[in-house]
Design a protein around this motif. Structure first.
Motif: not given
Length: 323
Positions: A96-100, A123-131, A280-286, A299-307
């Protein structure tokens, strides 16, 4: 021309508000707004985008959005997140690149506005490029950006989903690239690369960036690390055999969120999660196909945020309920 506090002409500011009003309140298409105001379609789009970026456009939506708020609360409580945003589905197939992209761009714009003098790691990747592609053009001289991991492939080609050049174009802000491959040939080669003048400085900036925006990768034949040429088939096969299902900044996790040790550990040029501290370690993923990977990283507890998008958020929670 008079200048306003946002750095563009007062006349354009008024025109941007009028264009945004006609589009969002009046229900006119951007083409209709352009005709009504006798503007080009390009200028109309830029004016409306400027009004949105400056916070002049505020939405109030009733209805199913409440479900997203409930999902946010549930995810934040279960995984100890200080930031959690669930974006409504836009009926996209696959990732869901448009929504994310829209949700991530809105969050990034807010970060830029309140992060005077701060370094923001990407970071990099398709989702962050869409952002970054969804981020409205803006002047952000008050912040700097830095890459959190090597931006070149194993064969020193450009990463097709690198975002550093894009973010520099969008914001006119300094963007520090990490001009090394994501994965060195050996631990000794990694040490040599990090000893180069400039590389060690960028690496230190990345590690100490107080805000880090990242993506989450799968560990399968469709893994972006493999498709982008960052790792090779043999590397991926070993990681899969070790039981990894999710990836974050070159670190791999099993289904329970446990860290998986791999032969890449001594060769990867990426920030250390262990040294993130209070960052602050925030992931944008879906995407439904990423459910297992996202759940593992949470589950790893690495993140402080998620979109995340609505459908995937629901699947992640259901997976947790089933354990």
């Amino acid at each position: 021309m008079r200048r306003n506090v946002n750095g563009y002409g007062a006349d354009d500011h008024s025109l941007a508000l009028r264009a945004a009003w006609l589009h969002y309140v009046g229900g006119l298409t951007q083409a209709a707004v352009a005709r009504k105001l006798k503007l080009t379609s390009v200028k109309t789009h830029r004016l409306i985008a400027r009004a949105v970026a400056d916070g002049a456009v505020k939405f109030s939506i009733d209805g199913d959005i409440v479900e997203c708020l409930e999902l946010e609360a549930a995810l934040a409580k279960r995984y100890g997140l200080s930031v959690c945003e669930v974006t409504p589905d836009l009926a996209e197939s696959g990732l869901p690149l448009r929504a994310l992209g829209l949700a991530g761009a809105s969050y990034l714009a807010r970060l830029i506005d309140r992060s005077a003098g701060h370094m923001i790691g990407l970071g990099h990747g398709r989702t962050l490029a869409a952002v970054v592609n969804e981020l409205a053009q803006r002047t952000a001289s008050n912040v700097r950006f830095v890459s959190l991991l090597g931006g070149l492939t194993r064969h020193y080609a450009a990463n097709p989903h690198d975002v550093m050049h894009r973010i520099a174009q969008r914001t006119d802000a300094p963007a520090h690239v990490m001009p090394v491959p994501f994965c060195a040939n050996s631990p000794d080669d990694r040490s040599v690369l990090l000893s180069q003048h400039g590389v060690s400085e960028v690496f230190a900036m990345a590690q100490t960036a107080p805000i880090k925006l990242v993506g989450i990768g799968t560990v399968d034949d469709d893994a972006q690390l493999l498709r982008a040429g960052m790792i090779e088939d043999a590397d991926l096969a070993e990681i899969i055999d070790a039981g990894a299902v999710g990836e974050l900044l070159g670190h791999f996790f099993d289904v329970h969120g446990g860290r998986i040790a791999t032969a890449l550990d001594g060769r990867t040029l990426a920030v250390s999660l262990a040294e993130c501290g209070d960052d602050q370690l925030v992931a944008i993923a879906g995407g439904i196909d990423k459910t297992e990977s996202i759940a593992a990283v949470l589950q790893s507890g690495s993140l402080t945020g998620l979109i995340i998008d609505e459908s995937t958020a629901r699947e992640v929670l259901q997976r947790g309920d089933a354990r």
